[in-house]
Design a protein around this motif. Structure first.
Motif, PDB file in Angstrom:
ATOM      1  N   LYS A 189       0.806  -1.370   0.002  1.00 16.33           N
ATOM      2  CA  LYS A 189       0.011   0.019  -0.007  1.00 16.33           C
ATOM      3  C   LYS A 189       1.037   1.276  -0.012  1.00 16.33           C
ATOM      4  CE  LYS A 189      -4.603  -1.273   0.272  1.00 16.33           C
ATOM      5  NZ  LYS A 189      -5.120  -0.742   1.548  1.00 16.33           N
ATOM      6  N   GLU A 190       1.705   1.213   0.868  1.00 14.91           N
ATOM      7  CA  GLU A 190       2.822   2.465   0.807  1.00 14.91           C
ATOM      8  C   GLU A 190       3.769   2.767  -0.365  1.00 14.91           C
ATOM      9  OE1 GLU A 190       2.755   4.412   3.451  1.00 14.91           O
ATOM     10  OE2 GLU A 190       1.677   3.336   4.978  1.00 14.91           O
ATOM     11  N   ASN A 214      -6.127   2.783   6.291  1.00 15.14           N
ATOM     12  CA  ASN A 214      -6.938   2.610   7.408  1.00 15.14           C
ATOM     13  C   ASN A 214      -6.092   1.742   8.212  1.00 15.14           C
ATOM     14  OD1 ASN A 214      -9.244   4.146   7.036  1.00 15.14           O
ATOM     15  ND2 ASN A 214     -10.738   2.468   6.761  1.00 15.14           N
ATOM     16  N   TYR A 215      -5.449   0.952   7.740  1.00 15.82           N
ATOM     17  CA  TYR A 215      -4.432  -0.171   8.747  1.00 15.82           C
ATOM     18  C   TYR A 215      -3.314   0.924   9.139  1.00 15.82           C
ATOM     19  CZ  TYR A 215      -1.107   0.826   5.085  1.00 15.82           C
ATOM     20  OH  TYR A 215      -0.301   1.442   4.097  1.00 15.82           O
ATOM     21  N   ARG A 216      -3.166   1.977   9.204  1.00 20.27           N
ATOM     22  CA  ARG A 216      -2.136   2.599   9.990  1.00 20.27           C
ATOM     23  C   ARG A 216      -2.362   2.859  11.266  1.00 20.27           C
ATOM     24  NH1 ARG A 216      -0.381   7.606   5.550  1.00 20.27           N
ATOM     25  NH2 ARG A 216       0.728   6.344   4.382  1.00 20.27           N
ATOM     26  N   LYS A 217      -3.411   2.713  11.547  1.00 22.06           N
ATOM     27  CA  LYS A 217      -4.081   2.685  13.272  1.00 22.06           C
ATOM     28  C   LYS A 217      -3.557   1.395  13.942  1.00 22.06           C
ATOM     29  CE  LYS A 217      -8.535   1.074  12.207  1.00 22.06           C
ATOM     30  NZ  LYS A 217      -9.964   1.570  11.809  1.00 22.06           N
ATOM     31  N   ASN A 218      -2.985   0.314  12.974  1.00 21.69           N
ATOM     32  CA  ASN A 218      -2.658  -0.819  13.754  1.00 21.69           C
ATOM     33  C   ASN A 218      -1.213  -0.821  13.725  1.00 21.69           C
ATOM     34  OD1 ASN A 218      -5.236  -1.827  14.469  1.00 21.69           O
ATOM     35  ND2 ASN A 218      -5.588  -2.318  12.279  1.00 21.69           N
ATOM     36  N   VAL A 219      -0.600  -0.057  13.035  1.00 21.45           N
ATOM     37  CA  VAL A 219       0.955  -0.024  12.660  1.00 21.45           C
ATOM     38  C   VAL A 219       1.707   0.459  13.862  1.00 21.45           C
ATOM     39  CG1 VAL A 219       2.832   0.974  11.204  1.00 21.45           C
ATOM     40  CG2 VAL A 219       0.682   0.038  10.145  1.00 21.45           C
ATOM     41  N   SER A 220       2.933  -0.086  14.279  1.00 24.85           N
ATOM     42  CA  SER A 220       3.802   0.077  15.162  1.00 24.85           C
ATOM     43  C   SER A 220       5.378   0.803  14.263  1.00 24.85           C
ATOM     44  CB  SER A 220       4.127  -0.895  16.062  1.00 24.85           C
ATOM     45  OG  SER A 220       5.172  -0.864  16.839  1.00 24.85           O
ATOM     46  N   TYR A 221       5.774   1.618  14.492  1.00 25.23           N
ATOM     47  CA  TYR A 221       7.055   1.990  14.265  1.00 25.23           C
ATOM     48  C   TYR A 221       8.013   1.648  15.061  1.00 25.23           C
ATOM     49  CZ  TYR A 221       4.518   4.339  10.680  1.00 25.23           C
ATOM     50  OH  TYR A 221       3.369   4.847   9.686  1.00 25.23           O
ATOM     51  N   ASN A 222       7.642   1.093  16.212  1.00 30.16           N
ATOM     52  CA  ASN A 222       8.561   0.701  17.275  1.00 30.16           C
ATOM     53  C   ASN A 222       8.615  -0.921  17.721  1.00 30.16           C
ATOM     54  OD1 ASN A 222       9.598   3.544  17.928  1.00 30.16           O
ATOM     55  ND2 ASN A 222       7.437   3.751  17.911  1.00 30.16           N
ATOM     56  N   PHE A 236       9.131  -2.318   5.125  1.00 25.29           N
ATOM     57  CA  PHE A 236       7.801  -1.561   5.263  1.00 25.29           C
ATOM     58  C   PHE A 236       8.203  -0.406   5.787  1.00 25.29           C
ATOM     59  CE2 PHE A 236       5.163  -0.137   8.700  1.00 25.29           C
ATOM     60  CZ  PHE A 236       4.199   0.366   8.218  1.00 25.29           C
ATOM     61  N   LEU A 237       9.082  -0.191   6.949  1.00 29.26           N
ATOM     62  CA  LEU A 237       9.190   1.049   7.405  1.00 29.26           C
ATOM     63  C   LEU A 237       9.862   1.919   6.400  1.00 29.26           C
ATOM     64  CD1 LEU A 237      11.016  -0.115  10.809  1.00 29.26           C
ATOM     65  CD2 LEU A 237       8.815   0.991  10.621  1.00 29.26           C
ATOM     66  N   LYS A 238      10.861   1.681   5.730  1.00 25.21           N
ATOM     67  CA  LYS A 238      11.586   2.508   4.787  1.00 25.21           C
ATOM     68  C   LYS A 238      10.321   3.062   3.705  1.00 25.21           C
ATOM     69  CE  LYS A 238      15.917   0.268   5.338  1.00 25.21           C
ATOM     70  NZ  LYS A 238      16.686  -0.623   4.763  1.00 25.21           N
ATOM     71  N   SER A 239       9.477   2.252   3.335  1.00 28.96           N
ATOM     72  CA  SER A 239       8.481   2.456   2.090  1.00 28.96           C
ATOM     73  C   SER A 239       7.596   3.428   2.839  1.00 28.96           C
ATOM     74  CB  SER A 239       7.698   1.135   1.741  1.00 28.96           C
ATOM     75  OG  SER A 239       8.505   0.338   1.012  1.00 28.96           O
TER      76      SER A 239
END
Length: 475
Positions: A189-190, A214-222, A236-239
């Protein structure tokens, strides 16, 4: 191979009996294998960027290691510049077999823990195949693209459910495999706005369905579990930060139809977002270094490079990373147009040594390759052979940057039916790689007949490369 498995099992039994026959719970695991066509005589096992052990190969290119006090999870094993993940849990007795000529594709596992690892490597290879088509899929309209990747993700979910039902792996394995599927989907998606063709990236963002992210609310960057050598999460983090920075960029650049990834403000937005959204120091430092060094490597604007470098130095707390990127930036400064080429020593495949400055006496193209980047190695050599025919007045020098023995590189060239003519290796790879600031691997350097740098950061696959080449010839 069957004999080795028998020896492997016997060794496990002997180790277990010798260490503690009365022990109820054992947090150890066995890890062994066989490397065909090895690049050196050892493998390195790594966890969270920390070397767990360096394991030597025996006379038959095999190894075995008991790992005590094992912490279950993803590990990385490295051999000869290449690497892959392995999932280890207490009481596993895992045996791998691979051929370095086809590293990932040849990798198979046997023993206790093999089914989990074969699932993961097959999933990795399947993702690679899908990724090659994602760029093509990204040219679909948003709704069609979403349906396509939803379909691919559904099949992967069904495959995992079938595996779990049949083999009942641990909860940790299930979590890692499940999140791999999820973050691979999120990454798809990104990348869409940046990979989709169109005159205006801003218009592409505006055309996306409201629920597209919408999935971003479930995403963790940590995520401390996924950060350890998880290719999919890291990609994913880089994209994601590429895309978040794009959206941020248009917040202060309305109606910008001339967006370029090299725009300084876009790259600063990305570093600022990482600094504000990522708390985990391990993840933050990795992302900051990745984006800063990639910008500096590709840009020929020294003033902008200084801005990015200073931003990185201010945000980073990694002293090692600061020293590395500063030295890299200094090397690039020494390669500016009009400078004399670094005078390093290179070696041909007859073991003759040459000074780089003495070897260059006509318009020259210098490119680099490594065993680790097979596709680039092959495409690069095919392209060079074509250019040699079109521009006989130009000298093309191809340099292998690996720190292997010369026999290995020569066999690699010959097995792919490439001539060793105009092929060299660095006598001192580490110092030479730093002197030429070789990053990315596609980096190509143009030198004029007076040994002066004409372009220190081009790419033979660039659309205007032959135009640059004609300029070099006519200089």
């Amino acid at each position: 191979m069957k004999l080795f498995i028998s020896i492997f099992i016997t060794s496990i039994i002997l180790f277990g009996c010798k260490n503690n026959s009365n022990k109820v719970e054992d947090n150890s695991a066995f890890f062994g294998g066989e490397i065909i066509n090895p690049n050196n005589n050892y493998i390195t096992l790594i966890k969270s960027k920390t070397v767990i052990d360096t394991i030597e190969l025996d006379g038959r290119n095999r190894f075995i290691k008991k790992i005590d006090n094992l912490k279950a999870g993803i590990y990385t094993f490295k051999h000869g510049g290449e690497f892959q993940i392995v999932f280890l849990e207490p009481n596993d007795s895992l045996l791998l077999r691979l051929n370095t000529i086809d590293f990932d594709e040849s990798l198979v596992f046997t023993g206790v823990g093999a089914k989990k690892n074969n699932y993961l490597i097959n999933d990795f290879l399947e993702n690679e195949k899908i990724e090659k088509n994602i760029y093509k899929y990204c040219q679909l309209n948003p709704e069609s693209y979403q349906r396509k990747i939803d379909s691919l993700t559904f099949l992967k979910k069904e495959k995992l459910l079938g595996f779990v039902k049949k083999y009942k792996p641990s909860g940790l394995f299930q979590k890692i495999a499940k999140t791999n599927n999820e973050y691979n989907y999120y990454m798809s998606k990104e990348v869409y706005p940046l990979w989709h063709h169109g005159d205006s990236k801003e218009n592409i963002l505006k055309s996306l369905p409201k629920d597209f992210y919408n999935y971003r609310k479930n995403v963790s960057y940590n995520d401390s579990l996924l950060k350890d050598n998880n290719f999919i999460y890291n990609n994913f983090l880089k994209s994601s930060f590429n895309n978040l920075a794009l959206q941020k960029h248009f917040d202060h650049h309305q109606n910008d139809n001339k967006f370029r990834r090299s725009d300084l403000c876009y790259n600063m937005d990305r570093l600022n977002l990482i600094d504000s959204l990522v708390i985990n120091s391990y993840i933050k430092e990795d992302l900051l270094y990745h984006f800063a060094v990639n910008y500096i490597a590709r840009s020929q604007n020294l003033k902008n490079n200084d801005v990015i470098l200073n931003a990185y130095l201010k945000k980073s707390k990694d002293e090692k990373g600061k020293k590395m990127i500063t030295r890299f930036s200094n090397s690039l400064s020494n390669l500016k147009i009009g400078s004399v080429i670094p005078d390093v020593t290179i070696v041909n495949y007859k073991n003759d040594e040459f000074s780089m400055t003495n070897l260059v006496n006509s318009p020259t193209v210098i490119s680099f390759w490594s065993h680790t980047y097979y596709d680039h190695f092959k495409d690069n050599h095919i392209k060079i052979n074509d250019l040699k025919k079109k521009y006989p007045e130009v000298k093309f020098i191809s340099i292998n940057i690996d720190d292997f023995n010369i026999k290995k590189s020569k066999q690699f060239l010959e097995s792919n039916q490439f001539s060793c003519r105009d092929e060299y290796r660095f006598k001192n790879p580490e110092a030479s790689i730093e002197a030429f600031a070789i990053h990315p691997m596609t980096k190509t350097i143009l030198i004029d007949k007076n040994k002066k740098i004409n372009n220190s950061n081009t790419n033979i696959f660039s659309r205007n490369f032959e135009e640059q080449l004609l300029g070099l010839i006519n200089k």
